[in-house]
Design a protein around this motif. Sequence first.
Motif, PDB file in Angstrom:
ATOM      1  N   GLY A  15       0.816  -1.213   0.000  1.00  0.00           N
ATOM      2  CA  GLY A  15       0.000   0.000   0.000  1.00  0.00           C
ATOM      3  C   GLY A  15       0.844   1.255   0.000  1.00  0.00           C
ATOM      4  N   LEU A  16       1.909   1.260   0.800  1.00  0.00           N
ATOM      5  CA  LEU A  16       2.791   2.427   0.832  1.00  0.00           C
ATOM      6  C   LEU A  16       3.477   2.627  -0.514  1.00  0.00           C
ATOM      7  CD1 LEU A  16       4.423   1.979   4.360  1.00  0.00           C
ATOM      8  CD2 LEU A  16       2.491   3.440   3.720  1.00  0.00           C
ATOM      9  N   GLU A  17       3.850   1.533  -1.162  1.00  0.00           N
ATOM     10  CA  GLU A  17       4.471   1.643  -2.486  1.00  0.00           C
ATOM     11  C   GLU A  17       3.501   2.230  -3.506  1.00  0.00           C
ATOM     12  OE1 GLU A  17       6.069  -2.068  -3.756  1.00  0.00           O
ATOM     13  OE2 GLU A  17       7.366  -2.286  -2.007  1.00  0.00           O
ATOM     14  N   ILE A  18       2.262   1.774  -3.463  1.00  0.00           N
ATOM     15  CA  ILE A  18       1.264   2.281  -4.408  1.00  0.00           C
ATOM     16  C   ILE A  18       1.139   3.803  -4.292  1.00  0.00           C
ATOM     17  CG2 ILE A  18      -1.232   2.371  -4.858  1.00  0.00           C
ATOM     18  CD1 ILE A  18      -1.275  -0.669  -4.191  1.00  0.00           C
ATOM     19  N   LEU A  19       1.043   4.299  -3.080  1.00  0.00           N
ATOM     20  CA  LEU A  19       0.883   5.741  -2.880  1.00  0.00           C
ATOM     21  C   LEU A  19       2.099   6.503  -3.387  1.00  0.00           C
ATOM     22  CD1 LEU A  19      -0.702   5.774   0.690  1.00  0.00           C
ATOM     23  CD2 LEU A  19      -1.860   6.122  -1.495  1.00  0.00           C
ATOM     24  N   GLU A  20       3.284   5.996  -3.117  1.00  0.00           N
ATOM     25  CA  GLU A  20       4.501   6.678  -3.570  1.00  0.00           C
ATOM     26  C   GLU A  20       4.617   6.640  -5.093  1.00  0.00           C
ATOM     27  OE1 GLU A  20       7.850   5.033  -1.577  1.00  0.00           O
ATOM     28  OE2 GLU A  20       7.184   5.679   0.411  1.00  0.00           O
ATOM     29  N   GLN A  21       4.261   5.501  -5.690  1.00  0.00           N
ATOM     30  CA  GLN A  21       4.382   5.366  -7.143  1.00  0.00           C
ATOM     31  C   GLN A  21       3.355   6.226  -7.883  1.00  0.00           C
ATOM     32  OE1 GLN A  21       4.161   1.047  -6.883  1.00  0.00           O
ATOM     33  NE2 GLN A  21       6.198   0.852  -7.771  1.00  0.00           N
ATOM     34  N   LEU A  22       2.169   6.393  -7.303  1.00  0.00           N
ATOM     35  CA  LEU A  22       1.155   7.246  -7.916  1.00  0.00           C
ATOM     36  C   LEU A  22       1.483   8.722  -7.760  1.00  0.00           C
ATOM     37  CD1 LEU A  22      -2.286   5.625  -6.999  1.00  0.00           C
ATOM     38  CD2 LEU A  22      -1.313   5.885  -9.287  1.00  0.00           C
ATOM     39  N   GLY A  23       2.012   9.106  -6.611  1.00  0.00           N
ATOM     40  CA  GLY A  23       2.304  10.510  -6.345  1.00  0.00           C
ATOM     41  C   GLY A  23       1.038  11.310  -6.093  1.00  0.00           C
ATOM     42  N   GLU A  24       1.177  12.631  -6.091  1.00  0.00           N
ATOM     43  CA  GLU A  24       0.047  13.519  -5.839  1.00  0.00           C
ATOM     44  C   GLU A  24      -0.917  13.512  -7.022  1.00  0.00           C
ATOM     45  OE1 GLU A  24      -0.532  15.173  -3.042  1.00  0.00           O
ATOM     46  OE2 GLU A  24       1.305  14.403  -2.094  1.00  0.00           O
ATOM     47  N   GLY A  25      -2.205  13.744  -6.723  1.00  0.00           N
ATOM     48  CA  GLY A  25      -3.186  13.787  -7.802  1.00  0.00           C
ATOM     49  C   GLY A  25      -4.581  13.568  -7.302  1.00  0.00           C
ATOM     50  N   ASP A  26      -5.457  13.127  -8.214  1.00  0.00           N
ATOM     51  CA  ASP A  26      -6.862  12.927  -7.889  1.00  0.00           C
ATOM     52  C   ASP A  26      -7.061  11.752  -6.939  1.00  0.00           C
ATOM     53  OD1 ASP A  26      -7.819  15.046  -9.505  1.00  0.00           O
ATOM     54  OD2 ASP A  26      -7.586  13.791 -11.294  1.00  0.00           O
ATOM     55  N   ARG A  27      -8.308  11.578  -6.504  1.00  0.00           N
ATOM     56  CA  ARG A  27      -8.644  10.536  -5.536  1.00  0.00           C
ATOM     57  C   ARG A  27      -8.213   9.153  -6.023  1.00  0.00           C
ATOM     58  NH1 ARG A  27     -14.785   8.978  -3.905  1.00  0.00           N
ATOM     59  NH2 ARG A  27     -14.663   8.107  -6.012  1.00  0.00           N
ATOM     60  N   ILE A  28      -7.757   8.349  -5.075  1.00  0.00           N
ATOM     61  CA  ILE A  28      -7.265   7.002  -5.375  1.00  0.00           C
ATOM     62  C   ILE A  28      -8.307   5.964  -4.978  1.00  0.00           C
ATOM     63  CG2 ILE A  28      -5.507   5.286  -4.804  1.00  0.00           C
ATOM     64  CD1 ILE A  28      -3.648   7.690  -4.166  1.00  0.00           C
ATOM     65  N   ILE A  29      -8.511   4.989  -5.840  1.00  0.00           N
ATOM     66  CA  ILE A  29      -9.293   3.802  -5.523  1.00  0.00           C
ATOM     67  C   ILE A  29      -8.376   2.596  -5.692  1.00  0.00           C
ATOM     68  CG2 ILE A  29     -11.141   2.266  -6.343  1.00  0.00           C
ATOM     69  CD1 ILE A  29     -12.795   4.696  -6.981  1.00  0.00           C
ATOM     70  N   VAL A  30      -8.305   1.753  -4.673  1.00  0.00           N
ATOM     71  CA  VAL A  30      -7.491   0.543  -4.735  1.00  0.00           C
ATOM     72  C   VAL A  30      -8.414  -0.667  -4.637  1.00  0.00           C
ATOM     73  CG1 VAL A  30      -5.513  -0.707  -3.792  1.00  0.00           C
ATOM     74  CG2 VAL A  30      -5.622   1.786  -3.575  1.00  0.00           C
ATOM     75  N   VAL A  31      -8.271  -1.595  -5.570  1.00  0.00           N
ATOM     76  CA  VAL A  31      -9.110  -2.789  -5.620  1.00  0.00           C
ATOM     77  C   VAL A  31      -8.220  -4.001  -5.374  1.00  0.00           C
ATOM     78  CG1 VAL A  31     -10.856  -4.039  -6.924  1.00  0.00           C
ATOM     79  CG2 VAL A  31     -10.506  -1.586  -7.342  1.00  0.00           C
ATOM     80  N   VAL A  32      -8.605  -4.815  -4.373  1.00  0.00           N
ATOM     81  CA  VAL A  32      -7.719  -5.875  -3.888  1.00  0.00           C
ATOM     82  C   VAL A  32      -8.468  -7.209  -3.790  1.00  0.00           C
ATOM     83  CG1 VAL A  32      -6.093  -6.511  -2.056  1.00  0.00           C
ATOM     84  CG2 VAL A  32      -6.635  -4.097  -2.444  1.00  0.00           C
ATOM     85  N   PRO A  33      -7.900  -8.289  -4.306  1.00  0.00           N
ATOM     86  CA  PRO A  33      -8.518  -9.613  -4.115  1.00  0.00           C
ATOM     87  C   PRO A  33      -8.502 -10.019  -2.643  1.00  0.00           C
ATOM     88  CG  PRO A  33      -6.850  -9.662  -5.851  1.00  0.00           C
ATOM     89  CD  PRO A  33      -6.682  -8.364  -5.128  1.00  0.00           C
ATOM     90  N   ILE A  34      -9.503 -10.795  -2.240  1.00  0.00           N
ATOM     91  CA  ILE A  34      -9.579 -11.275  -0.861  1.00  0.00           C
ATOM     92  C   ILE A  34      -9.662 -12.791  -0.843  1.00  0.00           C
ATOM     93  CG2 ILE A  34     -10.924 -11.332   1.277  1.00  0.00           C
ATOM     94  CD1 ILE A  34     -11.960  -8.588   0.667  1.00  0.00           C
ATOM     95  N   GLY A  35      -8.733 -13.412  -0.119  1.00  0.00           N
ATOM     96  CA  GLY A  35      -8.830 -14.821   0.230  1.00  0.00           C
ATOM     97  C   GLY A  35      -9.235 -14.885   1.690  1.00  0.00           C
ATOM     98  N   GLY A  36      -8.234 -14.965   2.572  1.00  0.00           N
ATOM     99  CA  GLY A  36      -8.524 -14.856   4.002  1.00  0.00           C
ATOM    100  C   GLY A  36      -8.599 -13.415   4.462  1.00  0.00           C
ATOM    101  N   GLY A  37      -7.953 -12.518   3.693  1.00  0.00           N
ATOM    102  CA  GLY A  37      -8.038 -11.100   4.011  1.00  0.00           C
ATOM    103  C   GLY A  37      -6.744 -10.438   4.435  1.00  0.00           C
ATOM    104  N   GLY A  38      -5.628 -11.147   4.390  1.00  0.00           N
ATOM    105  CA  GLY A  38      -4.373 -10.563   4.845  1.00  0.00           C
ATOM    106  C   GLY A  38      -3.894  -9.412   3.990  1.00  0.00           C
ATOM    107  N   LEU A  39      -3.942  -9.576   2.666  1.00  0.00           N
ATOM    108  CA  LEU A  39      -3.438  -8.533   1.774  1.00  0.00           C
ATOM    109  C   LEU A  39      -4.268  -7.262   1.861  1.00  0.00           C
ATOM    110  CD1 LEU A  39      -1.531  -7.592  -0.480  1.00  0.00           C
ATOM    111  CD2 LEU A  39      -3.108  -8.622  -2.136  1.00  0.00           C
ATOM    112  N   ILE A  40      -5.584  -7.403   1.771  1.00  0.00           N
ATOM    113  CA  ILE A  40      -6.418  -6.205   1.796  1.00  0.00           C
ATOM    114  C   ILE A  40      -6.347  -5.515   3.155  1.00  0.00           C
ATOM    115  CG2 ILE A  40      -8.589  -7.332   2.495  1.00  0.00           C
ATOM    116  CD1 ILE A  40      -9.983  -5.387   0.485  1.00  0.00           C
ATOM    117  N   SER A  41      -6.158  -6.274   4.226  1.00  0.00           N
ATOM    118  CA  SER A  41      -6.032  -5.665   5.554  1.00  0.00           C
ATOM    119  C   SER A  41      -4.831  -4.738   5.610  1.00  0.00           C
ATOM    120  CB  SER A  41      -5.898  -6.745   6.626  1.00  0.00           C
ATOM    121  OG  SER A  41      -7.056  -7.538   6.706  1.00  0.00           O
ATOM    122  N   GLY A  42      -3.673  -5.236   5.158  1.00  0.00           N
ATOM    123  CA  GLY A  42      -2.467  -4.432   5.203  1.00  0.00           C
ATOM    124  C   GLY A  42      -2.509  -3.255   4.259  1.00  0.00           C
TER     125      GLY A  42
END
Length: 324
Positions: A158-185
């Motif tokens: 998640g921190l990488e995504i924000l840095e790679q996108l930089g400043e700009g319009d609103r961000i939407i992040v879409v994440v697959p869910i199995g047990g939920g570990g990735l989307i939680s973090g």
Amino acid sequence: MRTLDAYVAARARVRDRIHLTPLVRSTLLGQSIGAPVYLKCENLQKTGSFKVRGILNKLLQLDADAKSRGVITISAGNAAQAVAWGAREIGTRAVVVMPADASPIKAEACRSYGAEVVLHGDVSQAFEKVHQLEREENLTFVHPFDDLEVVTGHGSAGLEILEQLGEGDRIIVVVPIGGGGLISGIAAAVKLTDPSARVFGVEPEGADTMRQSLKQGHAVRSDSVHSIAHGLTPPMAGEINYEYVKQYVEEVVVVSDDEIIAAMEPILTRTKLVVEPSGAAAVAALLASKIPVRETDRVVAVLSGGNVEMEELIGMLGVFRTSC
């Protein structure tokens, strides 16, 4: 719930041992949904999936006693490979329990990293087996998703995504869910950094344990889960993960297996990226118009993994083209 500092510290802990995966823009997908679309390529991560982020964060914090005894996990493939690889990185024994029908290629990958592989029963029976071996061999259990250190490590994406996108319009992040570990973090790291961002989860129709958990008000277990996206079919939602999703995620939507397969073709043919069915779930939700998007939004779909056998990939794409 952890503070942003914990996610920053976890990222610093793992960053020199894993890949900084690219964030690539897809013109085709953007035209399809009417907003800029970026792909976070965790299919290009070490071992072929995001799992090494959280697993390594967990393993690097084991005390000397736990490290001397070794670790054990349960997984259909991606977490197993991450634990096998991570254990080799820190110099400890690894045992991975996989369902009997697990991918032979994923099982062999675990062995190539030095892990002992135990194939046993279905997913539910494999969970029982892992706890039996944990007790009998005095191993440290590394949960594939329902663990605070694992969740915090995944927040590095998640921190990488924000840095790679930089400043700009609103961000939407879409994440697959199995047990939920990735989307939680990811959700926690993103929302703590940028409260205006929106995070959506995606589950298969046949394994929507997190969506059912949100409906029922607690983490639920299902005795019957099924999907072509095997990495998204654990028999339960994580207890910790449920709390994170409830706190930070806007909505959890579901996609069909057909929608997942349909999403795999443009990912492969137009972006030239190989993903497993689980890794295509976020794109499937976008192409099926299940995520509310404004044309000014910047949309990120997380490609969570790329561990798919060639025969399986060819077969799925053949079925898709025949049905069109």
